[in-house]
Scaffold this motif. Structure first.
Motif, short mmCIF file in Angstrom:
data_model
loop_
_atom_site.label_atom_id
_atom_site.label_comp_id
_atom_site.label_asym_id
_atom_site.label_seq_id
_atom_site.Cartn_x
_atom_site.Cartn_y
_atom_site.Cartn_z
N TYR A 1 5.12 10.64 0.84
CA TYR A 1 5.27 10.03 2.16
C TYR A 1 6.28 10.76 3.03
O TYR A 1 6.58 10.31 4.14
N ARG B 1 2.58 4.63 7.98
CA ARG B 1 1.12 4.66 7.93
C ARG B 1 0.57 4.15 9.26
O ARG B 1 1.11 3.22 9.85
N ASN C 1 -0.27 11.51 14.08
CA ASN C 1 -0.97 12.46 13.23
C ASN C 1 -0.91 13.87 13.78
O ASN C 1 -1.75 14.69 13.49
N ILE D 1 -5.08 5.08 3.57
CA ILE D 1 -3.68 5.35 3.27
C ILE D 1 -3.41 6.84 3.35
O ILE D 1 -2.43 7.29 3.92
N GLU D 2 -4.31 7.60 2.75
CA GLU D 2 -4.13 9.05 2.79
C GLU D 2 -4.14 9.56 4.22
O GLU D 2 -3.38 10.44 4.59
N ILE E 1 -6.21 -1.69 4.28
CA ILE E 1 -6.39 -0.25 4.33
C ILE E 1 -7.00 0.22 3.02
O ILE E 1 -6.54 -0.12 1.94
N GLY F 1 -3.10 8.11 6.70
CA GLY F 1 -1.92 7.68 7.42
C GLY F 1 -0.78 8.67 7.34
O GLY F 1 0.19 8.56 8.05
N LEU F 2 -0.89 9.67 6.45
CA LEU F 2 0.17 10.66 6.33
C LEU F 2 0.05 11.68 7.44
O LEU F 2 -1.01 11.90 7.99
N ASP G 1 0.79 -1.21 0.00
CA ASP G 1 0.00 0.00 0.00
C ASP G 1 0.83 1.28 0.00
O ASP G 1 0.35 2.36 0.31
N ILE G 2 2.13 1.16 -0.35
CA ILE G 2 2.94 2.34 -0.66
C ILE G 2 3.11 2.39 -2.17
O ILE G 2 3.56 1.42 -2.78
N GLN H 1 -2.12 2.15 11.25
CA GLN H 1 -3.16 1.14 11.06
C GLN H 1 -4.36 1.44 11.97
O GLN H 1 -4.28 2.26 12.88
#
Length: 569
Positions: A435, A362, A453, A511-512, A506, A514-515, A58-59, A364
Motif C-alpha cells: 500500500y 483506496r 491514480n 482493491i488492487e 470492493i 485502488g493502488l 479490505d486492507i 471507491q
C-alpha cells in the motif's frame, strides 16, 4: 493627615484583596475534586501497555503477520474495567452514521455499538465526562440526556484553533491515547493506531490533569492568568516517570499543546518530539498524516522546529530516517518539496539515509477515498512518541493536542518484548506493504481524489537526482495551502449528511485497482512545462484546487475533524 493615611492604607488593602479574588476566579481550578486518594507518591508504577489498531477490512498485510488488538475491542475492554468514571476527549463525535447517511452503513456497526455502550454507563452507575470543542453535536446532546456531563471548550475564542486531543482516562487508572476520533470511520474505514495502558495510575493521573484543564475551560473566552497547582504536570522530559512497563523498565511522560495551555512542569508536544529525535542514535521512523514545515496564515514562512532536527540527525549523527506520509486529497503539493529538500542532503553524503514513502488510500467506485493512514507516531531505537496533531507548524501553535512519550532500554533479546519494538514492527509492516509507494525523483505524486491514480511525470533526466520545486499558479501569490478545506477522506462537508462517504463493497480486483500505478504519460490536468532548468524549477500548469490556507480561526484537524468548522459534522 493620619485619617488620610488610614484611608490610603485601607484603599490599598481593598485593591489588593480585589485583585486576589479576581485572580482566583480567573484561574482554571479543580478545587475539591476527588482523585480517589491517588497521588504521585502512591500511584501504580507496574503497568501494562497494548497497542490497538483499526485496520479496514479490505486492507490485508498478508506478507507480514504483525497485528495488534482491534481498536474497538480495546475501547470495549476499557469500558468493562470502568468502576466510577470515564473521561473522554475527542475531536469528533460521529459514531452513529445512520444519523448522517441516507443509507444503512454495515461498516458503521462498531461505532453504533460503542455509542450504545457509552449510553449504558448510566445504568451501571458509572459517570461519563466529555470535554469537547463541538458546540453543536447531536450525539453529545443525546449522551447528555443519558446522564453524561459534557463541557464545551470555546477554542475559537481561546486560541482560534481546535480541540484535537484524542484520549480516554478510566478511573484515573487506565487510559487510551491515539489517532482515532469518536467517529464510526475510525472504527471501520480508517487506519488508526493508539495505545492502551492498564493499571498505571501515575500516568493516568497525569493525563487526567490534561482533561481537567479542558474541563475547567468551559464558559471561558480567555486564557487564565495562572493555573491551579492541581493541573501542574507530574512528569516531563526532564523528570519522567520511572516505572515498569510489560515487565521491562521504562520511562514516560505526557505532553500537550499549545503553549498557552501548558501549566507548570508540562512538556510541550514540540519539546517531546524534539527530545525523541535528539535522543535517537540509529534510526527515526515517522508515520504521519501530513508533513508540512510551514507556519503563518499570511505567507510561506518556513517552520524549522522539527525539520531542522531531522536534518541535524541526518547530517551530524548519521541517523537513518524514514518518513511514511499519507497520500490523500488534502496532501499539499509543497509537501514533496520539503521531502526532496531532506533527500537532497544525503545525495553526496556518506552514511546519510533519508527515505520517504506515501501510504495510498483506496479509491471507491464513487470516487471517495478510504483506508487513509491516520497514524501519528514516531519510533526510534530508544523511544516512541504517540500524538494527536499533524506535523504542520500551525497545528502546535493554535490547536490543542496531547502526546505520550515512552522510552525503553535497548538490548532486549526477545523481539516485541517492549512497546518500542512493537511499534517498530507495526511501522515496518506498513513500510514494506503493497500500500506504499516511494517518492521518485522524476514523478510528483498527485493525491487529489480526482487524480489518485495518476502521477505527474517530469521529463527532465537531469532532474532525477535533484529536488523538484513546485510552482502552482493558484498559490504563487497566496499563503501556503495548509488546513485548506473542510473535507475528510474525500467527503464534501455538508450541513447534515456525508453523501460522499458511502461505503461500497470492493472486489479483490477493485482493491488492487485502488493502488497508485506509475504512469509515464502526460495527464490532462497535470502537464509539466520545464523552464529555467538551471534553477531546477518545474511549473505545473493545471488544476490543483484553489485552496488557500485557512486563517487560524478556521483551522481544523487535517484528518479527523475538518468537518468541525462552520458547525458541520
Amino acid at each position: 493627615m493620619k485619617s488620610q493615611q488610614k484611608c490610603i492604607v485601607i484603599f490599598a488593602l481593598v485593591c489588593c484583596f480585589a485583585v486576589l479574588v479576581a485572580l482566583i476566579f480567573s484561574a482554571v481550578d479543580v478545587w475539591g475534586e476527588d482523585e480517589d486518594g491517588i497521588t504521585e507518591d502512591n500511584c501504580s508504577k507496574n503497568c501494562r501497555a497494548v497497542l490497538v489498531e483499526n485496520i479496514p477490512e479490505d486492507i490485508s498485510f498478508l506478507d507480514n503477520g504483525t497485528s495488534h488488538v482491534p481498536l474497538s475491542v480495546g475501547l470495549y475492554n476499557l469500558l468493562d474495567r470502568a468502576i466510577r468514571v470515564v473521561e473522554i476527549v475527542s475531536p469528533l463525535w460521529l459514531l452513529n452514521s445512520s444519523d448522517y447517511e441516507s443509507s444503512f452503513q454495515p461498516a458503521a456497526r462498531q461505532g453504533r455499538a460503542l455509542l450504545s455502550r457509552l449510553q449504558g454507563l448510566k445504568a451501571k452507575g458509572i459517570q461519563l465526562k466529555i470535554s469537547s470543542g463541538m458546540i453543536d453535536s447531536t450525539e453529545l446532546k443525546m449522551l447528555a440526556r443519558h446522564n453524561a456531563e459534557v463541557h464545551y471548550v470555546n477554542m475559537t475564542a481561546l486560541t482560534k484553533g481546535q480541540l484535537l486531543s484524542s484520549f480516554w482516562v478510566v478511573d484515573r487508572r487506565h487510559f487510551y491515547i491515539g489517532s482515532a476520533s469518536m467517529d464510526w470511520r475510525s472504527l471501520a474505514t480508517r487506519k488508526e493506531l493508539g495505545v492502551l495502558v492498564y493499571n498505571c495510575s501515575c500516568l493516568a493521573l497525569d493525563l487526567h490533569r490534561v482533561f481537567s484543564l479542558y474541563w475547567g475551560l468551559q464558559y471561558k473566552d480567555f486564557i487564565p492568568s495562572f493555573w491551579s497547582k492541581r493541573l501542574f504536570a507530574l512528569f516531563n522530559k526532564n523528570t519522567p516517570l520511572e516505572f515498569t512497563l510489560n515487565s521491562t523498565k521504562a520511562q514516560a511522560y505526557i505532553s500537550s499543546s499549545p503553549d498557552v495551555f501548558i501549566p507548570k512542569d508540562r512538556s510541550s508536544d514540540l519539546e517531546a518530539i524534539s527530545w525523541v529525535i535528539q535522543e535517537a542514535r540509529h534510526f527515526i521512523y515517522i508515520s504521519i498524516i501530513d508533513y508540512l514545515p510551514l507556519l503563518s496564515s499570511n505567507a510561506h514562512k518556513y517552520w524549522s522546529r522539527i525539520d531542522g532536527l531531522i536534518r541535524e540527525a541526518l547530517i551530524l549523527r548519521k541517523v537513518r530516517v524514514r518518513l511514511l506520509i499519507s497520500c490523500w486529497e488534502e496532501t499539499q503539493p509543497l509537501t514533496f518539496n520539503f521531502i526532496w529538500s531532506l533527500r537532497s542532503l544525503c545525495m553526496e553524503q556518506a552514511n546519510c539515509s533519508l527515505e520517504a514513502k506515501f501510504f495510498n488510500p483506496r479509491v471507491q467506485r464513487d470516487g471517495t477515498l478510504q483506508g487513509i493512514n491516520h497514524n501519528r507516531f514516531m519510533v526510534t531505537d530508544r523511544a516512541i512518541y504517540l500524538g494527536n496533531l499533524d506535523w504542520v507548524g500551525n497545528e502546535f501553535t493554535f490547536n490543542a493536542g496531547a502526546g505520550l512519550v515512552i522510552s525503553q532500554s535497548e538490548g532486549i533479546e526477545e523481539r516485541n518484548a517492549t512497546v518500542v519494538e512493537q511499534l517498530r514492527a507495526a511501522f515496518d509492516r506498513d513500510w514494506f506493504s503493497r500500500y506504499t509507494r516511494s517518492l521518485q525523483a522524476n514523478k510528483i505524486p498527485v493525491c487529489n481524489k480526482h487524480q489518485i491514480n495518476r502521477l505527474v511525470p517530469v521529463k527532465a533526466s537531469h532532474l532525477d537526482n535533484g529536488p523538484v520545486p513546485i510552482r502552482t499558479g493558484q498559490h504563487d501569490n497566496g499563503p501556503a495551502p495548509m488546513r485548506n478545506s473542510h473535507k475528510d477522506d474525500g467527503q464534501a462537508a455538508v450541513k447534515t449528511k456525508h453523501h460522499d462517504d458511502r461505503l461500497s463493497k470492493i472486489s479483490p480486483q477493485g482493491i488492487e485497482n485502488g493502488l497508485l500505478p506509475i504512469i509515464d504519460s502526460y495527464q490532462e490536468r497535470g502537464q509539466v512545462k520545464i523552464s529555467h532548468l538551471d534553477t531546477r524549477q518545474v511549473q505545473i500548469k493545471g488544476s490543483y484546487p484553489d485552496n488557500p490556507m485557512d486563517p487560524p480561526s478556521q483551522s481544523s484537524e487535517s484528518s479527523g475533524s475538518r468537518e468541525i468548522s462552520n458547525g458541520s459534522l
